[in-house]
Enzyme design. Structure first.
Site, PDB file in Angstrom:
ATOM      1  N   VAL A 256       0.778  -1.293   0.336  1.00 15.83           N
ATOM      2  CA  VAL A 256      -0.163   0.258  -0.337  1.00 15.83           C
ATOM      3  C   VAL A 256       0.564   1.547  -0.212  1.00 15.83           C
ATOM      4  O   VAL A 256       0.248   1.838  -0.418  1.00 15.83           O
ATOM      5  CB  VAL A 256      -0.800   0.106   0.774  1.00 15.83           C
ATOM      6  CG1 VAL A 256      -1.411  -1.164   0.932  1.00 15.83           C
ATOM      7  CG2 VAL A 256      -0.317   0.310   3.045  1.00 15.83           C
TER       8      VAL A 256
ATOM      9  N   TYR B  58       6.017   5.951  15.454  1.00 14.80           N
ATOM     10  CA  TYR B  58       4.619   4.599  15.292  1.00 14.80           C
ATOM     11  C   TYR B  58       3.497   5.523  15.946  1.00 14.80           C
ATOM     12  O   TYR B  58       2.446   5.764  15.162  1.00 14.80           O
ATOM     13  CB  TYR B  58       4.948   3.518  15.747  1.00 14.80           C
ATOM     14  CG  TYR B  58       3.866   2.465  15.985  1.00 14.80           C
ATOM     15  CD1 TYR B  58       3.977   2.356  15.511  1.00 14.80           C
ATOM     16  CD2 TYR B  58       2.387   3.061  17.108  1.00 14.80           C
ATOM     17  CE1 TYR B  58       2.031   1.174  14.774  1.00 14.80           C
ATOM     18  CE2 TYR B  58       1.372   1.871  17.151  1.00 14.80           C
ATOM     19  CZ  TYR B  58       1.656   1.106  16.018  1.00 14.80           C
ATOM     20  OH  TYR B  58      -0.013   0.194  16.207  1.00 14.80           O
TER      21      TYR B  58
HETATM   22  N1  LIG Z   1      -2.113  -4.993  17.729  1.00 17.73           N
HETATM   23  C1  LIG Z   1      -1.976  -4.419  17.961  1.00 17.73           C
HETATM   24  O1  LIG Z   1      -2.366  -4.159  19.474  1.00 17.73           O
HETATM   25  C2  LIG Z   1      -2.872  -2.935  17.574  1.00 17.73           C
HETATM   26  C3  LIG Z   1      -2.524  -2.361  18.980  1.00 17.73           C
HETATM   27  C4  LIG Z   1      -3.186  -0.042  17.871  1.00 17.73           C
HETATM   28  C5  LIG Z   1      -3.352  -0.240  16.448  1.00 17.73           C
HETATM   29  N2  LIG Z   1      -2.814  -1.466  15.856  1.00 17.73           N
HETATM   30  C6  LIG Z   1      -2.737  -1.567  13.843  1.00 17.73           C
HETATM   31  O2  LIG Z   1      -4.290  -2.235  13.421  1.00 17.73           O
HETATM   32  C7  LIG Z   1      -3.430  -2.793  12.847  1.00 17.73           C
HETATM   33  C8  LIG Z   1      -3.790  -4.035  11.935  1.00 17.73           C
HETATM   34  O3  LIG Z   1      -2.703  -4.554  12.878  1.00 17.73           O
HETATM   35  P1  LIG Z   1      -2.186  -6.187  13.534  1.00 17.73           P
HETATM   36  O4  LIG Z   1      -2.175  -6.158  14.850  1.00 17.73           O
HETATM   37  O5  LIG Z   1      -3.696  -7.015  12.628  1.00 17.73           O
HETATM   38  O6  LIG Z   1      -1.191  -6.211  12.810  1.00 17.73           O
HETATM   39  P2  LIG Z   1      -0.548  -7.929  11.524  1.00 17.73           P
HETATM   40  O7  LIG Z   1       0.853  -7.396  11.558  1.00 17.73           O
HETATM   41  O8  LIG Z   1      -0.598  -8.820  12.561  1.00 17.73           O
HETATM   42  O9  LIG Z   1      -0.883  -7.431  10.464  1.00 17.73           O
HETATM   43  C9  LIG Z   1      -0.843  -6.858  10.021  1.00 17.73           C
HETATM   44  C10 LIG Z   1      -0.793  -7.335   7.602  1.00 17.73           C
HETATM   45  O10 LIG Z   1      -0.636  -5.887   7.000  1.00 17.73           O
HETATM   46  C11 LIG Z   1       0.019  -5.994   6.547  1.00 17.73           C
HETATM   47  N3  LIG Z   1       1.313  -5.461   5.739  1.00 17.73           N
HETATM   48  C12 LIG Z   1       2.388  -4.678   6.206  1.00 17.73           C
HETATM   49  N4  LIG Z   1       2.695  -4.053   5.688  1.00 17.73           N
HETATM   50  C13 LIG Z   1       1.859  -3.454   4.608  1.00 17.73           C
HETATM   51  C14 LIG Z   1       1.895  -2.949   3.046  1.00 17.73           C
HETATM   52  N5  LIG Z   1       2.728  -2.436   2.774  1.00 17.73           N
HETATM   53  N6  LIG Z   1       1.262  -3.253   1.798  1.00 17.73           N
HETATM   54  C15 LIG Z   1      -0.186  -4.226   2.864  1.00 17.73           C
HETATM   55  N7  LIG Z   1       0.112  -4.976   3.572  1.00 17.73           N
HETATM   56  C16 LIG Z   1       0.651  -4.360   4.245  1.00 17.73           C
HETATM   57  C17 LIG Z   1       1.113  -7.293   7.101  1.00 17.73           C
HETATM   58  O11 LIG Z   1       1.690  -8.665   5.515  1.00 17.73           O
HETATM   59  C18 LIG Z   1       0.492  -8.376   7.347  1.00 17.73           C
HETATM   60  O12 LIG Z   1      -0.439  -9.114   7.219  1.00 17.73           O
HETATM   61  C19 LIG Z   1      -1.876  -2.146  12.368  1.00 17.73           C
HETATM   62  O13 LIG Z   1      -2.516  -0.710  11.742  1.00 17.73           O
HETATM   63  C20 LIG Z   1      -1.717  -1.976  13.714  1.00 17.73           C
HETATM   64  O14 LIG Z   1      -0.976  -0.012  14.050  1.00 17.73           O
HETATM   65  C21 LIG Z   1      -2.848  -2.621  16.758  1.00 17.73           C
END
Ligand SMILES: NC(=O)c1ccc[n+]([C@@H]2O[C@H](COP(=O)([O-])OP(=O)(O)OC[C@H]3O[C@@H](n4cnc5c(N)ncnc54)[C@H](O)[C@@H]3O)[C@@H](O)[C@H]2O)c1
Length: 250
Positions: free
Chosen positions: A57, A147
């Site tokens: 993305v 971040y």
């Molecule tokens: N898990 C947490 O505690 C948490 C807390 C707050 C916010 N978030 C946010 O929630 C969202 C999802 O997080 P998650 O925990 O499910 O993460 P995760 O790492 O389990 O999954 C993220 C997915 O995004 C994909 N990805 C990353 N960069 C990419 C790119 N440039 N293009 C296409 N795909 C890409 C990865 O391959 C992965 O499959 C993120 O934006 C994260 O910052 C997560």
């Protein structure tokens, strides 16, 4: 095609995969976007009514190609969930420009690029955008210079989108999750950090992927038809704790 559709980025696992599953249960077709080709194809093979598209993305050309492919296959786009994100925590002196850019490219540039690329299609359906930020975008913390700043940018970008696209009936909202047990969190949360989170969060636990997905799908739905420009923390009360000193507890 009369069936509603959604694009979910970062859909190969975690919150994006849970959101995909919930959309499917509600009868939408889902374009699953991820740069992890192997995992995306493996997961999508077990799901009906999905279109997996391998796409980074943060790359403008790949995003344009992805939106063209989705439009070609689905004919309409009703929702965009900008969920793809990376976490890289470190102090400012160790966050070199390359690390800073890697976080910004996916977390902020990616949200801009995908939103811009689907704007015309969303105007046609009076669709919705949901961006995934973080409590780290609402509350500053050590180690989150990149971040946290990227996620604060996502919150502001959501408001910009809501204000600019409102007259076309397009809504834009933001979900700010607290800690959720996903690979992303496991990579940056040590056992000590986990214990401290449990202690600091009023509900005393991490959230689940499904709990975040429920809010995302709600904000994309007609049930949220008068909600736009908002950031909803789905965080077990963490954002509300204010002073929150352990010494002040009874
Ligand atoms: N898990 C947490 O505690 C948490 C807390 C707050 C916010 N978030 C946010 O929630 C969202 C999802 O997080 P998650 O925990 O499910 O993460 P995760 O790492 O389990 O999954 C993220 C997915 O995004 C994909 N990805 C990353 N960069 C990419 C790119 N440039 N293009 C296409 N795909 C890409 C990865 O391959 C992965 O499959 C993120 O934006 C994260 O910052 C997560």
């Amino acid at each position: 095609m009369t069936q509603k559709t959604a694009i979910v980025t970062g859909a190969a696992r975690g919150i994006g995969l849970a959101t995909t599953r919930l959309f499917l249960a509600e009868g939408r077709c889902v374009a699953m976007i991820d740069r992890d080709a192997e995992e995306l194809i493996r997961v999508a093979a077990g799901l009906d009514s999905v279109l997996p598209v391998i796409c980074d993305v943060s790359d403008p050309a790949q995003v344009d190609e992805m939106v063209a492919e989705v439009t070609d296959r689905f004919g309409r786009i009703d929702a965009l969930v900008n969920n793809a994100g990376v976490a890289d925590f470190g102090p400012i002196e160790q966050t070199d420009f390359q690390r800073w850019r890697a976080v910004m490219e996916t977390n902020l540039d990616g949200v801009f690029l995908c939103s811009q690329a689907v704007t015309q299609a969303l105007k046609e359906t009076a669709g919705a955008i949901v961006n995934i930020a973080s409590i780290s975008g609402l509350r500053a913390s050590t180690l989150r210079v990149a971040y946290g700043t990227s996620k604060a940018g996502v919150i502001q970008l959501t408001q910009q989108l809501a204000i600019e696209l409102g007259e076309y009936g397009v809504r834009a909202n933001c979900v700010a999750p607290g800690p959720v047990d996903t690979k992303l969190a496991l990579a940056v949360h040590t056992p000590e950090i986990r214990a401290a989170y449990h202690d600091a969060i009023p509900l005393n636990r991490y959230g689940s992927e499904e709990e975040i997905a429920q809010m995302i799908v709600f904000l994309c739905s007609d049930k949220a038809s008068y909600v736009t420009g908002q950031t909803i923390a789905v965080d077990g009360g963490f954002q509300a704790t204010g002073v929150g000193l352990p010494a002040l507890r009874t």
